[in-house]
Enzyme design. Structure first.
Site, short mmCIF file in Angstrom:
data_model
loop_
_atom_site.label_atom_id
_atom_site.label_comp_id
_atom_site.label_asym_id
_atom_site.label_seq_id
_atom_site.Cartn_x
_atom_site.Cartn_y
_atom_site.Cartn_z
N TYR A 205 -0.85 -0.24 10.52
CA TYR A 205 -1.22 -0.66 9.15
C TYR A 205 -0.08 -0.33 8.19
O TYR A 205 0.40 -1.18 7.43
CB TYR A 205 -2.53 -0.01 8.71
CG TYR A 205 -2.87 -0.36 7.28
CD1 TYR A 205 -3.14 -1.69 6.92
CD2 TYR A 205 -2.89 0.60 6.27
CE1 TYR A 205 -3.41 -2.04 5.60
CE2 TYR A 205 -3.17 0.26 4.96
CZ TYR A 205 -3.43 -1.05 4.62
OH TYR A 205 -3.69 -1.40 3.32
N SER B 5 0.85 -1.21 0.00
CA SER B 5 0.00 0.00 0.00
C SER B 5 0.87 1.24 0.00
O SER B 5 2.02 1.20 0.48
CB SER B 5 -0.87 0.01 1.25
OG SER B 5 -1.50 1.27 1.42
P1 NDP Z 1 -11.52 -6.05 1.08
O1 NDP Z 1 -11.88 -5.84 2.52
O2 NDP Z 1 -12.57 -5.77 0.05
O3 NDP Z 1 -10.95 -7.52 0.86
C1 NDP Z 1 -10.08 -8.10 1.80
C2 NDP Z 1 -9.94 -9.57 1.53
O4 NDP Z 1 -9.00 -10.11 2.49
C3 NDP Z 1 -11.25 -10.33 1.70
O5 NDP Z 1 -11.39 -11.26 0.67
C4 NDP Z 1 -11.06 -11.03 3.03
O6 NDP Z 1 -11.74 -12.30 3.02
C5 NDP Z 1 -9.56 -11.27 3.07
N1 NDP Z 1 -9.10 -11.46 4.44
C6 NDP Z 1 -8.98 -10.53 5.42
N2 NDP Z 1 -8.61 -11.10 6.57
C7 NDP Z 1 -8.51 -12.44 6.32
C8 NDP Z 1 -8.20 -13.57 7.11
N3 NDP Z 1 -7.89 -13.47 8.42
N4 NDP Z 1 -8.20 -14.79 6.53
C9 NDP Z 1 -8.50 -14.92 5.23
N5 NDP Z 1 -8.80 -13.90 4.41
C10 NDP Z 1 -8.82 -12.66 4.96
O7 NDP Z 1 -10.26 -5.09 0.86
P2 NDP Z 1 -9.32 -4.83 -0.43
O8 NDP Z 1 -9.67 -5.67 -1.57
O9 NDP Z 1 -9.24 -3.37 -0.60
O10 NDP Z 1 -7.92 -5.28 0.21
C11 NDP Z 1 -7.09 -6.25 -0.38
C12 NDP Z 1 -5.65 -5.89 -0.03
O11 NDP Z 1 -5.34 -4.62 -0.60
C13 NDP Z 1 -5.38 -5.75 1.47
O12 NDP Z 1 -4.11 -6.33 1.74
C14 NDP Z 1 -5.33 -4.24 1.68
O13 NDP Z 1 -4.54 -3.89 2.77
C15 NDP Z 1 -4.74 -3.79 0.38
N6 NDP Z 1 -4.96 -2.41 -0.02
C16 NDP Z 1 -6.23 -1.88 -0.14
C17 NDP Z 1 -6.38 -0.57 -0.56
C18 NDP Z 1 -7.71 0.08 -0.69
O14 NDP Z 1 -7.76 1.33 -0.71
N7 NDP Z 1 -8.79 -0.66 -0.84
C19 NDP Z 1 -5.22 0.26 -0.94
C20 NDP Z 1 -3.95 -0.40 -0.75
C21 NDP Z 1 -3.84 -1.68 -0.34
P3 NDP Z 1 -12.71 -12.86 4.17
O15 NDP Z 1 -13.18 -11.67 4.98
O16 NDP Z 1 -13.80 -13.57 3.45
O17 NDP Z 1 -11.83 -13.78 4.94
C1 8X3 Z 2 -4.99 1.70 1.85
C2 8X3 Z 2 -4.66 2.91 1.05
O1 8X3 Z 2 -4.62 5.42 1.03
O2 8X3 Z 2 -6.26 4.32 2.46
O3 8X3 Z 2 -3.93 0.84 1.90
O4 8X3 Z 2 -3.94 4.26 3.07
S1 8X3 Z 2 -4.87 4.31 1.94
#
Ligand code: NDP
Ligand code: 8X3
Length: 249
Positions: free
Chosen positions: A149, A136
């Site tokens: 985070y 991120s």
């Molecule tokens: P979502 O919350 O939409 O998706 C997160 C996914 O992670 C879900 O499928 C969830 O599945 C899975 N997950 C979380 N915890 C667990 C666990 N303990 N075991 C198994 N699966 C888990 O978020 P995003 O798609 O946005 O996030 C995906 C990645 O991208 C993350 O690493 C996030 O930090 C990163 N990210 C997101 C950004 C954003 O702005 N959206 C920007 C930068 C990075 P389930 O709950 O079914 O287990």
């Molecule tokens: C999440 C992106 O911009 O919300 O990883 O920190 S931001």
């Protein structure tokens, strides 16, 4: 030969969009997450010959091992590992943050990611595969409330570069993708289910979509095998940087 991507966190957001993108590109996908009904819906949508659902909590190493041992033959050869499952919890300053939230982020974003990577490295080396780690911008730039985070994502980015070093000569590629703000369930999770706060963050901001990031993941995975993108930082045009803060008093 049909290639296989192992995508963690495929029940929502980037992982779900990536699973669809890889299957659209002719790949097979091992799709993981805790919400089994969502994975089953993905199988129903894309086909059992294309998607294998692996329901487990990434923090549970024994459940992870059981899921890996149960991979059907047709999904056992992994070409690309997309370490995507992860979360942020809370936006409070460190001095007010929940230690339990901090530990959950470290267990999920760091410990589980390295465990799965360690488990799959032999398979990835065997296939001269690729690892795509979702980090991120929060791991690159500090911001108030980013504390643990951002720390976990800085770990992911540096771990990826160090993996590149260790895997020198194996043909295995390693990339970290560092997205900025994208509209997924991320903020709903970060705010412990506050839909209004999530809506307010994204409203009129024209954030990236899950599909935008899935396209980048797919692009990285399908580059010619002699090319390695080390890190790919991507933001919506509407998000940029603010200056240093100065406290007077
Ligand atoms: P979502 O919350 O939409 O998706 C997160 C996914 O992670 C879900 O499928 C969830 O599945 C899975 N997950 C979380 N915890 C667990 C666990 N303990 N075991 C198994 N699966 C888990 O978020 P995003 O798609 O946005 O996030 C995906 C990645 O991208 C993350 O690493 C996030 O930090 C990163 N990210 C997101 C950004 C954003 O702005 N959206 C920007 C930068 C990075 P389930 O709950 O079914 O287990
Ligand atoms: C999440 C992106 O911009 O919300 O990883 O920190 S931001």
């Amino acid at each position: 030969m049909t290639r296989t991507a192992f995508i963690t966190g495929a029940t929502s957001g980037f992982g779900l969009a990536a699973a669809r993108r890889f299957v659209a590109g002719g790949w097979k996908v091992v799709a993981t997450g805790r919400r089994g009904e969502r994975l089953q819906a993905l199988v129903d949508e894309l086909g059992a010959d294309r998607v294998h659902p692996a329901v487990f909590d990434v923090r549970d190493a024994a459940a992870m091992d059981a899921a890996l041992a149960a991979l059907p033959e047709a999904f056992a050869g992994i070409d690309v590992l997309v370490n995507n499952a992860g979360l942020a919890l809370g936006t409070a300053p460190a001095q007010q943050a929940s230690l339990e939230d901090w530990r959950t982020m470290i267990d999920t974003n760091v410990t589980a990611l390295v465990t799965l990577t360690h488990r799959l490295l032999p398979k990835l080396i065997e296939r001269r595969g690729a690892i795509i780690n979702i980090s991120s911008v929060a791991g690159v730039y500090p911001y108030p409330g980013g504390n643990v985070y951002g720390g976990t994502k800085a770990f992911v980015s540096q771990f990826s570069l160090n993996l590149r070093s260790d895997l020198h000569g194996t043909g295995v590629r390693v990339t970290t993708i560092e997205p900025g703000m994208a509209h997924t369930e991320f903020t709903l999770v970060r705010t412990h289910g506050n839909q209004a706060a999530s809506d307010a963050l994204y409203r009129d901001a024209n954030p990236m979509s899950a599909e935008d990031i899935a396209e980048q993941i797919y692009y990285v995975a399908t580059l010619p095998p002699h090319l390695n993108i080390n890190r790919l930082e991507i933001m919506p045009v509407t998000q940029s940087f603010a200056g240093f803060q100065v406290f007077r008093g």
